[in-house]
Design an enzyme around this catalytic site. Sequence first.
Site, short mmCIF file in Angstrom:
data_model
loop_
_atom_site.label_atom_id
_atom_site.label_comp_id
_atom_site.label_asym_id
_atom_site.label_seq_id
_atom_site.Cartn_x
_atom_site.Cartn_y
_atom_site.Cartn_z
N HIS A 19 1.14 -1.71 0.05
CA HIS A 19 0.31 -0.17 -0.09
C HIS A 19 1.28 1.49 0.36
CE1 HIS A 19 -3.83 -2.20 1.45
NE2 HIS A 19 -3.23 -2.98 1.32
N ASP B 287 -6.94 4.28 2.99
CA ASP B 287 -7.38 3.69 2.93
C ASP B 287 -8.34 2.89 3.98
OD1 ASP B 287 -4.69 2.43 3.41
OD2 ASP B 287 -4.39 1.29 1.32
#
Length: 460
Positions: free
Chosen positions: A19, A117
């Site tokens: 990520h 996120d």
Amino acid sequence: MAATSSLHIAMYPWFAFGHLIPFLQIANKLAKKGHRITFFVPTKTQPKLQPFNHFPHLITFVPIIVPHVDGLPEGTETTADVSTLQQFNLIMTAMDLTQPQIKCILQHIKPHVIFFDFTFFMPKLASQLGIKSIYYSVISATTFAYIFAPSRQLCGHDFTEDDFMQPPLGFPSSTVKLHTHEAKNIACMANMIFGSDIRFFHRHFTGLCESDAIAFKSCREIEGPFVDYFISEFKKPVLLSGPDGSIQEPTTTLEHRWAEWLSRFNAGSVIYCAFGSECTLTKDQFQELVLGFELTNLPFFAALKPPLGVDTVAAGLPEGFEERIEGRGVVHGGWVQQQHILEHPSIGCFVTHCGAGSLSEALVKKCQLVLLPHVSDHFFRARTVSSCLKVGVEVEKREEDGFFNKESVCKAVKTVMDEENESGKEIRANRAKLRELLLDRDLEESYIGNFINYLQALVG
């Protein structure tokens, strides 16, 4: 805000390199266009990301102190520091505990927008501070459309495999569907407590519903119908950052020993296999995989983690295997320069677990694709590539438990590598067309231009 105004964008991705790197990738794209980025990153992790920062005058790393949570080794910051799902859960708890730090920094720097996120608290926090929030997903739009569609009305009860065996009403493809073992995996993941006693499903559904907009590391050429369906379900702006490969680390050549080994073989003849840093096979599946490569009679290079319960790759190999494949096969247990390997002219086929980074890298290379999805998002990426785009072949598995054998591995490889195979001809032709499209610089520029325009409109 004028279309030419510079934006100040904060970013706070989940503490996993799968990520952190994609967030830094979009940060580089935005900085290239003159926008300023404040990138929140765990303190000791910053030096590992520094080589990927292509615009240090515009991308500023702000170190975050990760609180200690009982059950984690001292000094743990990212998923790279631990090995179990339970420890991932505790890292998420630690990340949730950084909320006061993040609030203090945001009050001070006052960005226009923040990308996040897994930190589901971010939309409300950002709103309180007058900052727009964007859920930036490195997971595919297809996956999110299938699992999180509000019309499913899944909130408020325990999930079962039956909840995910069928796509939601109106889903745009009948070929993107789950096998029994995959639906079980998705249900288990959705039910999982993931940080601060919050279910994985609820964490993401909250972030998606409460954010000002949602963005995907994707493009319409790959996921167009699923993006449209997602928009119809969530009824809010959806931004696409476009096609791209992964960030190039500042190294110039493939390690000499691998370059020399690969150069022994004809162009397009070698199978390359890698399953990322977090995918570990059971010993029996590990052995079926490498025996499948042996069965092809083709040269192969496999970069794999040791199987579960085994200390080394060599200890997990079938009896007599190394002697039989000497000279034409390598099974390596360490890190390799994947992008350089995929670019080597000898590589003809890439056997991948369908991780987002690996597929991004592979789709713009010349190698053919064999797909062996492992968990969650991998299943949907595999269906998109094999069933919708028809640019790769999935390895056949048993319906109930996902077991694959050496024959199914060999069959999938032969399909894409055998020039006389009729199915393979269509797949190779489709691969070539998609690769050419994704390499079009005008296409990438168009996406990032539209992405920035949407950001300007959102904060304006």
